[in-house]
Design a protein around this motif. Structure first.
Motif, PDB file in Angstrom:
ATOM      1  N   TRP A 119       0.482  -0.982  -0.301  1.00  0.00           N
ATOM      2  CA  TRP A 119       0.154   0.199  -0.122  1.00  0.00           C
ATOM      3  C   TRP A 119       0.714   1.242   0.370  1.00  0.00           C
ATOM      4  O   TRP A 119       1.852   1.132   1.080  1.00  0.00           O
ATOM      5  CB  TRP A 119      -0.829  -0.059   1.467  1.00  0.00           C
ATOM      6  N   THR A 120       0.373   2.479  -0.792  1.00  0.00           N
ATOM      7  CA  THR A 120       1.007   3.461  -1.210  1.00  0.00           C
ATOM      8  C   THR A 120       0.601   3.789  -0.891  1.00  0.00           C
ATOM      9  O   THR A 120      -0.649   5.096  -1.180  1.00  0.00           O
ATOM     10  CB  THR A 120       1.667   3.175  -2.601  1.00  0.00           C
ATOM     11  N   VAL A 121       0.761   5.580  -0.106  1.00  0.00           N
ATOM     12  CA  VAL A 121      -0.007   7.021  -0.541  1.00  0.00           C
ATOM     13  C   VAL A 121       0.652   8.100  -0.277  1.00  0.00           C
ATOM     14  O   VAL A 121       1.210   8.052   0.711  1.00  0.00           O
ATOM     15  CB  VAL A 121      -0.224   6.910   1.568  1.00  0.00           C
ATOM     16  N   ASP A 122       0.469   8.695  -1.143  1.00  0.00           N
ATOM     17  CA  ASP A 122       0.670  10.239  -1.573  1.00  0.00           C
ATOM     18  C   ASP A 122       0.516  11.032  -0.595  1.00  0.00           C
ATOM     19  O   ASP A 122      -1.083  11.038  -0.596  1.00  0.00           O
ATOM     20  CB  ASP A 122       1.187  10.534  -3.019  1.00  0.00           C
ATOM     21  N   SER A 123       1.544  12.438  -0.725  1.00  0.00           N
ATOM     22  CA  SER A 123       0.471  13.927   0.487  1.00  0.00           C
ATOM     23  C   SER A 123      -0.242  13.931  -0.391  1.00  0.00           C
ATOM     24  O   SER A 123      -1.356  14.536   0.153  1.00  0.00           O
ATOM     25  CB  SER A 123       1.575  14.200   0.681  1.00  0.00           C
ATOM     26  N   SER A 124      -0.729  14.049  -1.507  1.00  0.00           N
ATOM     27  CA  SER A 124      -1.889  14.807  -1.419  1.00  0.00           C
ATOM     28  C   SER A 124      -2.929  13.585  -1.889  1.00  0.00           C
ATOM     29  O   SER A 124      -4.223  14.114  -1.840  1.00  0.00           O
ATOM     30  CB  SER A 124      -2.162  15.231  -3.720  1.00  0.00           C
ATOM     31  N   GLN A 125      -2.999  12.601  -1.496  1.00  0.00           N
ATOM     32  CA  GLN A 125      -3.793  11.260  -1.479  1.00  0.00           C
ATOM     33  C   GLN A 125      -5.295  11.649  -0.340  1.00  0.00           C
ATOM     34  O   GLN A 125      -4.856  11.809   0.611  1.00  0.00           O
ATOM     35  CB  GLN A 125      -3.587  10.625  -1.716  1.00  0.00           C
ATOM     36  N   ARG A 126      -6.160  11.199  -0.100  1.00  0.00           N
ATOM     37  CA  ARG A 126      -7.063  10.972   0.840  1.00  0.00           C
ATOM     38  C   ARG A 126      -7.487   9.722   0.700  1.00  0.00           C
ATOM     39  O   ARG A 126      -8.879   9.448  -0.104  1.00  0.00           O
ATOM     40  CB  ARG A 126      -8.371  12.083   1.026  1.00  0.00           C
ATOM     41  N   TRP A 127      -6.824   8.910   1.628  1.00  0.00           N
ATOM     42  CA  TRP A 127      -7.911   6.999   1.371  1.00  0.00           C
ATOM     43  C   TRP A 127      -9.616   7.139   2.111  1.00  0.00           C
ATOM     44  O   TRP A 127      -8.425   7.696   3.866  1.00  0.00           O
ATOM     45  CB  TRP A 127      -6.847   6.212   1.471  1.00  0.00           C
ATOM     46  N   VAL A 128      -9.811   6.099   2.235  1.00  0.00           N
ATOM     47  CA  VAL A 128     -10.500   6.047   2.963  1.00  0.00           C
ATOM     48  C   VAL A 128     -10.460   4.061   3.123  1.00  0.00           C
ATOM     49  O   VAL A 128     -10.038   3.616   2.265  1.00  0.00           O
ATOM     50  CB  VAL A 128     -12.352   6.056   2.715  1.00  0.00           C
ATOM     51  N   ILE A 129      -9.983   3.417   4.457  1.00  0.00           N
ATOM     52  CA  ILE A 129      -9.462   1.750   4.942  1.00  0.00           C
ATOM     53  C   ILE A 129     -10.834   1.490   4.889  1.00  0.00           C
ATOM     54  O   ILE A 129     -11.993   2.038   6.360  1.00  0.00           O
ATOM     55  CB  ILE A 129      -8.374   1.696   5.586  1.00  0.00           C
ATOM     56  N   LEU A 130     -11.630   0.662   4.636  1.00  0.00           N
ATOM     57  CA  LEU A 130     -13.252   0.439   4.716  1.00  0.00           C
ATOM     58  C   LEU A 130     -13.580  -1.393   5.002  1.00  0.00           C
ATOM     59  O   LEU A 130     -12.400  -1.777   4.463  1.00  0.00           O
ATOM     60  CB  LEU A 130     -13.949   0.828   3.563  1.00  0.00           C
ATOM     61  N   GLY A 131     -13.780  -1.657   5.367  1.00  0.00           N
ATOM     62  CA  GLY A 131     -14.109  -3.290   5.703  1.00  0.00           C
ATOM     63  C   GLY A 131     -14.420  -3.252   7.414  1.00  0.00           C
ATOM     64  O   GLY A 131     -15.377  -2.615   7.935  1.00  0.00           O
ATOM     65  N   PRO A 132     -14.892  -4.601   6.971  1.00  0.00           N
ATOM     66  CA  PRO A 132     -16.331  -5.490   8.813  1.00  0.00           C
ATOM     67  C   PRO A 132     -15.154  -5.461   9.502  1.00  0.00           C
ATOM     68  O   PRO A 132     -14.233  -5.450   9.911  1.00  0.00           O
ATOM     69  CB  PRO A 132     -16.538  -6.843   8.255  1.00  0.00           C
ATOM     70  N   ASN A 133     -15.982  -5.446  11.152  1.00  0.00           N
ATOM     71  CA  ASN A 133     -15.499  -5.395  12.309  1.00  0.00           C
ATOM     72  C   ASN A 133     -13.965  -6.394  12.477  1.00  0.00           C
ATOM     73  O   ASN A 133     -14.716  -7.971  11.665  1.00  0.00           O
ATOM     74  CB  ASN A 133     -16.369  -5.927  13.362  1.00  0.00           C
ATOM     75  N   GLY A 134     -13.251  -6.233  12.225  1.00  0.00           N
ATOM     76  CA  GLY A 134     -12.547  -7.270  12.665  1.00  0.00           C
ATOM     77  C   GLY A 134     -10.982  -7.274  12.038  1.00  0.00           C
ATOM     78  O   GLY A 134     -10.820  -8.123  11.807  1.00  0.00           O
ATOM     79  N   ALA A 135     -11.560  -7.126  11.129  1.00  0.00           N
ATOM     80  CA  ALA A 135     -10.831  -7.179   9.384  1.00  0.00           C
ATOM     81  C   ALA A 135      -8.831  -6.711   9.592  1.00  0.00           C
ATOM     82  O   ALA A 135      -8.291  -7.319   8.841  1.00  0.00           O
ATOM     83  CB  ALA A 135     -11.293  -5.835   8.589  1.00  0.00           C
ATOM     84  N   GLY A 136      -9.304  -5.702  10.497  1.00  0.00           N
ATOM     85  CA  GLY A 136      -7.334  -4.986  10.734  1.00  0.00           C
ATOM     86  C   GLY A 136      -7.268  -3.530  10.511  1.00  0.00           C
ATOM     87  O   GLY A 136      -6.339  -3.579  10.414  1.00  0.00           O
ATOM     88  N   LYS A 137      -8.465  -3.213  10.442  1.00  0.00           N
ATOM     89  CA  LYS A 137      -8.293  -1.254  10.152  1.00  0.00           C
ATOM     90  C   LYS A 137      -7.148  -0.364  10.768  1.00  0.00           C
ATOM     91  O   LYS A 137      -7.283   0.425  10.539  1.00  0.00           O
ATOM     92  CB  LYS A 137      -9.847  -1.301   9.679  1.00  0.00           C
ATOM     93  N   SER A 138      -8.441  -0.889  11.971  1.00  0.00           N
ATOM     94  CA  SER A 138      -7.625   0.021  13.445  1.00  0.00           C
ATOM     95  C   SER A 138      -6.360  -0.295  13.230  1.00  0.00           C
ATOM     96  O   SER A 138      -4.919   0.272  13.967  1.00  0.00           O
ATOM     97  CB  SER A 138      -8.231  -0.504  14.664  1.00  0.00           C
ATOM     98  N   THR A 139      -5.369  -1.491  13.558  1.00  0.00           N
ATOM     99  CA  THR A 139      -4.137  -2.445  12.916  1.00  0.00           C
ATOM    100  C   THR A 139      -4.133  -1.591  11.787  1.00  0.00           C
ATOM    101  O   THR A 139      -2.229  -1.425  12.354  1.00  0.00           O
ATOM    102  CB  THR A 139      -4.531  -3.562  12.916  1.00  0.00           C
ATOM    103  N   MET A 140      -4.048  -1.941  11.106  1.00  0.00           N
ATOM    104  CA  MET A 140      -3.123  -0.758  10.048  1.00  0.00           C
ATOM    105  C   MET A 140      -2.455   0.971  10.328  1.00  0.00           C
ATOM    106  O   MET A 140      -2.102   1.140  10.350  1.00  0.00           O
ATOM    107  CB  MET A 140      -4.371  -0.374   8.523  1.00  0.00           C
ATOM    108  N   LEU A 141      -4.212   1.673  10.842  1.00  0.00           N
ATOM    109  CA  LEU A 141      -3.914   2.329  11.269  1.00  0.00           C
ATOM    110  C   LEU A 141      -2.755   2.722  12.416  1.00  0.00           C
ATOM    111  O   LEU A 141      -2.418   3.593  12.743  1.00  0.00           O
ATOM    112  CB  LEU A 141      -5.272   3.120  11.664  1.00  0.00           C
ATOM    113  N   LYS A 142      -2.452   1.791  13.324  1.00  0.00           N
ATOM    114  CA  LYS A 142      -1.841   1.705  14.402  1.00  0.00           C
ATOM    115  C   LYS A 142       0.035   1.679  13.891  1.00  0.00           C
ATOM    116  O   LYS A 142       0.729   2.212  14.605  1.00  0.00           O
ATOM    117  CB  LYS A 142      -2.114   0.528  15.178  1.00  0.00           C
ATOM    118  N   ILE A 143      -0.074   0.801  13.071  1.00  0.00           N
ATOM    119  CA  ILE A 143       1.205   0.707  12.317  1.00  0.00           C
ATOM    120  C   ILE A 143       2.197   1.891  11.391  1.00  0.00           C
ATOM    121  O   ILE A 143       2.747   2.283  11.677  1.00  0.00           O
ATOM    122  CB  ILE A 143       1.190  -0.300  10.991  1.00  0.00           C
ATOM    123  N   ALA A 144       0.512   3.079  10.778  1.00  0.00           N
ATOM    124  CA  ALA A 144       1.148   3.515  10.128  1.00  0.00           C
ATOM    125  C   ALA A 144       1.371   5.008  10.954  1.00  0.00           C
ATOM    126  O   ALA A 144       1.198   5.941  10.348  1.00  0.00           O
ATOM    127  CB  ALA A 144      -0.420   4.307   9.053  1.00  0.00           C
TER     128      ALA A 144
END
Ligand code: ATP
Ligand code: MG
Length: 262
Positions: A25-50
């Motif tokens: 996964w790559t995010v550039d400075s001009s981008q605004r990303w949504v991470i979407l998925g069901p409960n327990g998919a790992g969304k908050s974990t991704m955010l914690k790592i980021a």
């Protein structure tokens, strides 16, 4: 364009289970990303790592040009604004709204004996005005509604002029009016070219603020089902695969809606 985040083959394993699996996964400075998925998919974990408050089990992560594991994370964190329930819970309920925003300048949750200069105070006033909080500046945090608190947390997160803004379900527990007001503000912020790169986690397509550009759709197995421009990723087929239910997506005026397929 500046690369703000790069995940290379990221896996996160806990209790013998791969919670995140093969994330590139790559995010550039001009981008605004949504991470979407069901409960327990790992969304908050991704955010914690980021947000450099957790590390992957394997794979490499670069945040703001620094490789996780090789960099002083405390310094890096000052360039990242984060809005999560965990951060909100750390705010003393008897602190004024003005101080909740101002104290971000020193990365502390409550005002003690720090000396703030006039520039910090001016900036706090400006940020409060931007998030429509001027009238609440002298109220204590504990007296605010959930929606008002969320706006204060956003103002606090942008107070330090971060290069990356991470939002974990900012519209959760907010009533319809409050949600729409918050989405309007987030949308305006997302559309401004002066704003930092943004990443917002949500379960609901209705909560995607116009101005957000990209989406990573995370499945229950912790693997991305699709990622890229929102208009290409957010199809009924992809959404159904990620949530494991037949869903039908529609859109109107840059907003999205999802219901069970008939
Ligand atoms: N330290 C840990 N030990 C064991 N399991 C964990 C740990 N941290 C996270 N998990 C599990 O990893 C999974 C993903 O958690 P995460 O909070 O990232 O999900 P999420 O997509 O944010 O979910 P939600 O939408 O409910 O907030 C969950 O099943 C959670 O129980
Ligand atoms: Mg979560």
């Amino acid at each position: 364009m500046v690369k703000v985040i790069n995940f290379d083959d990221v896996r996160y394993v806990r209790g013998g289970r791969a919670i995140l699996n093969g994330i590139n996964w790559t995010v550039d400075s001009s981008q605004r990303w949504v991470i979407l998925g069901p409960n327990g998919a790992g969304k908050s974990t991704m955010l914690k790592i980021a947000g450099v408050s957790d590390y992957p089990t394997s794979g490499t992560v670069d945040v703001l040009g620094e490789r996780l594991g090789r960099v002083d994370i405390f310094e890096l964190r000052t360039a990242i604004g984060i809005v999560t329930r965990a951060h909100e819970r750390r705010i003393p309920l008897d602190e004024t709204v003005f101080n909740v925003v101002l104290t971000a300048a020193y990365s502390v949750a409550g005002r003690w004996h720090e000396q703030y200069d006039e520039l910090d105070e001016k900036r706090a006033h400006r940020v409060l005005a931007e998030w429509h909080l001027t009238d609440l500046a002298e109220r204590t945090f504990g007296t605010l509604s959930d929606g008002e608190r969320k706006r204060v947390m956003l103002a606090r997160a942008v107070m330090t002029d971060p290069e990356l803004l991470l939002l974990d379900e900012p519209a959760a527990n907010i009533d319809l009016g409050g949600r729409e007001q918050l989405l309007q503000m987030l949308s305006g912020f997302a559309k401004s070219p002066d704003s930092p790169a943004m990443i917002m986690v949500t379960h609901h397509v209705e909560e995607i603020p116009p101005g957000f550009t990209h989406m990573l759709l995370l499945g229950r197995d912790g693997k991305p089902k699709a990622q890229g421009a929102i208009s290409e990723v957010l199809t009924s087929e992809n959404l159904s695969a990620a949530f494991g239910v037949e869903l039908k997506i529609s859109s109107e005026s840059d907003r999205y809606f999802a219901v069970a397929a008939a």
